[in-house]
Each structure stands twice: as C-alpha cells, then as structure tokens.
Design a protein around this motif. Structure first.
Motif, PDB file in Angstrom:
ATOM      1  N   UNK A   1      86.927  41.791 108.455  1.00  0.00           N
ATOM      2  CA  UNK A   1      87.498  41.164 109.647  1.00  0.00           C
ATOM      3  C   UNK A   1      86.561  41.287 110.841  1.00  0.00           C
ATOM      4  N   UNK A   2      85.955  42.449 111.021  1.00  0.00           N
ATOM      5  CA  UNK A   2      85.065  42.668 112.161  1.00  0.00           C
ATOM      6  C   UNK A   2      83.807  41.815 112.051  1.00  0.00           C
ATOM      7  N   UNK A   3      83.246  41.749 110.846  1.00  0.00           N
ATOM      8  CA  UNK A   3      81.991  41.028 110.645  1.00  0.00           C
ATOM      9  C   UNK A   3      82.184  39.526 110.476  1.00  0.00           C
ATOM     10  N   UNK A   4      83.451  39.082 110.291  1.00  0.00           N
ATOM     11  CA  UNK A   4      83.710  37.661 110.109  1.00  0.00           C
ATOM     12  C   UNK A   4      83.266  37.146 108.752  1.00  0.00           C
ATOM     13  N   UNK A   5      83.184  38.031 107.766  1.00  0.00           N
ATOM     14  CA  UNK A   5      82.745  37.660 106.425  1.00  0.00           C
ATOM     15  C   UNK A   5      83.913  37.739 105.453  1.00  0.00           C
ATOM     16  N   UNK A   6      83.802  37.010 104.331  1.00  0.00           N
ATOM     17  CA  UNK A   6      84.838  37.154 103.311  1.00  0.00           C
ATOM     18  C   UNK A   6      84.530  38.383 102.456  1.00  0.00           C
TER      19      UNK A   6
END
Length: 302
Positions: free
Chosen positions: A103-108
């Motif tokens: 969530x923090x890194x914006x990655x799946x």
C-alpha cells in the motif's frame, strides 16, 4: 467464590489494560515524537509498522521463552502453552506488513514479493506458520528451526546497508535471540511460579541463564550502537533519542535483576522484583520496535 481471571485481581486487570493502552500509544506515536525537531523525513505509516513489528518480536519471545522455560521448570504442573497463538499472531503481523508495504509503495503484491524486504517478510510469515504447526505437535521444541529462520530473516531485513552487512546481521541475530530469551523465559517462569504457588528453584535456574543473556545483549548492543550511531547524532536524530530511552530502561532492568538475585541468595521473596523486571523488559521491547522504524542515522550524518 469465583476463580481469578488470567490477569489475577481487578487491580492487576486494570493495570494490564492501562499498560496495553500505553504500549499502543507509544507504538503509534513514538516515531513521530522522536523525530520532532530533527529535520528527518516522516516515515509513512510509522505507527502501524512499529505495532506490527512489535507483535512479531513478541511472538518470537513468547515461543523461545516457552521452549526454554519448560526445560527450566522440569517436573511439576506447567501453565497453558501460548506458543501457537503467539506464532499465529506473529505470522499475521508479518503478512500485514507485506500488505502495508504494498500500500505504501503503490505496488501490487506480486511486485512486492520481488523486493528484498517483501521476500524477507514472506520468509518470516511462513517460518512462524511452520513454528505454530510444530508447537501444536508432540515435540514443540522442533519449532526452534523455523524460529531461527524467522530471526535470521528479521536480522537481514534490519540491515540492508552496504557497509559490513554480515557483521550487522550477526550482531542482530545474537541480540534478538538474547532479548527474546530474557523476556520470554522470564514470562514463562513467572507463570510457572504463579501456578505452583512458589517455585523459587525455577527462578534460580532462570537467573543463571539470564546472566549470560545479559552479557550477550550488552556486548551486541554496544557494538551495534558504535557501528550505526555517530556521537554527534545522539540527541539530534530520532535513532539516538530512542536509543537513550532504551539504554535507560535496560539499566533499570539490570538493577531489578540484581535485586531479585540478591533476594534469592538471602532466601527472601524474589518474585516481586522479577515481575517489575518483566514489565520494564516489555517497555524495552516496545522501544526496540521503534528503533527498527526510525531512520538509520548512518545515512543521515556526514
């Protein structure tokens, strides 16, 4: 008259609730407070990360302490095992850290699994799940293997630096193991003493082991501090400030341990200072969780 609950008298239950609220407040707000005036970048979701890492460390302490505590207790009634719920809690916390990282890194999640920290968190989660299976079986000591794997993964995660990483990982493995043994074993020994209505000999056997554990903590903690914290960053960085609090609590814990030992040698009641020692050790664990979240001062200072 009804039997006392798991936390004893109403006063003890109230104290336990207040202590839990204090732990929650420190975990959620500690990093932000430590960074006030330092100019360091704010850590995203620092409170949530601290709380989840605290659960992982607590899970390791409860499991290791129980395995060693059973051997120290020897013959006699033993308290109900907490290993399985502790391992499952630590596993869930590691999985939550994975989702939080995504969530923090914006990655799946599939991408996060490819990151170094993502892989290590996955190792920790799987190792704790395996430890829960071992603890639920007939030979709970088999959980030592998965627990060692989890400690190794946590040590690698805590030391991503390029400068002498092997030294940092080795120091953290010994430090985390010793801290888990000190806190977790004391918890189990006090539970045994309460169940048996005494058991000074169990506390005595623990005290002999605790001396070596204390020495390991002092040596590895000192070496890690000298490696990571320049002298001019003791009060100007969040790491240095949190470390000062940890050192103060560690010193208080040592005094309480010496007090309990002296009482044992005189044949007096040593359980009371040991219980206070456990409470202060819990505070040390909380502060240690904060140290894993605040920025590494080695990269911040020239």
């Amino acid at each position: 008259m009804s039997a006392p609950g798991p936390f004893g008298t109403p006063i003890r239950r109230t104290a336990a609730v207040l202590a839990g609220l204090a732990v929650l407040a420190v975990a959620l707000l500690g990093v932000s407070l430590a960074q006030v005036g330092t100019g360091e970048l704010e850590i995203p979701a620092a409170g949530s990360i601290t709380l989840l890492r605290l659960l992982v460390v607590a899970a390791l302490a409860v499991q290791l302490g129980e395995i060693v505590g059973v051997r120290l207790a020897r013959a006699g009634p033993l308290p109900r095992r907490w290993s399985v719920p502790a391992a499952l809690t630590g596993c869930a916390a590691s999985a939550a850290l994975l989702f939080l990282l995504a969530a923090i890194s914006g990655l799946d999640l599939s991408t996060v699994y490819g990151l170094r920290e993502g892989r290590l968190l996955l190792v920790t989660a799987n190792a704790l799940a395996l430890a829960a299976l071992c603890a639920a079986g007939r030979r709970p000591a088999l959980a030592l293997g998965p627990l060692a794997l989890a400690i190794g993964a946590e040590a690698l995660r805590a030391h991503p630096e390029s400068y002498s990483p092997a030294v940092g990982v080795g120091l953290t493995v010994v430090h985390l193991t010793a801290a888990s043994l000190w806190c977790g074993t004391l918890l189990y020994v006090l539970r045994v003493m309460r169940l048996r209505g005494g058991g000074l000999e169990v506390l005595t056997r623990y005290a002999r082991m605790a001396g070596w554990v204390f020495a390991a903590l002092a040596v590895t903690g000192t070496c890690s501090t000298l490696r990571r914290l320049p002298l001019d960053g003791v009060v100007s960085t969040a790491y240095g400030r949190v470390l000062l609090v940890k050192l103060g609590l560690f010193g208080l814990t040592a005094l309480l341990a010496l007090t309990a030992r002296r009482r044992m040698l005189r044949g007096a009641d040593a359980e009371a200072p040991a219980r206070v020692e456990l409470g202060v050790l819990g505070a040390v664990v909380v502060v240690s969780a904060l140290l894993t979240v605040v920025p590494d001062p080695h990269w911040l200072l020239p």
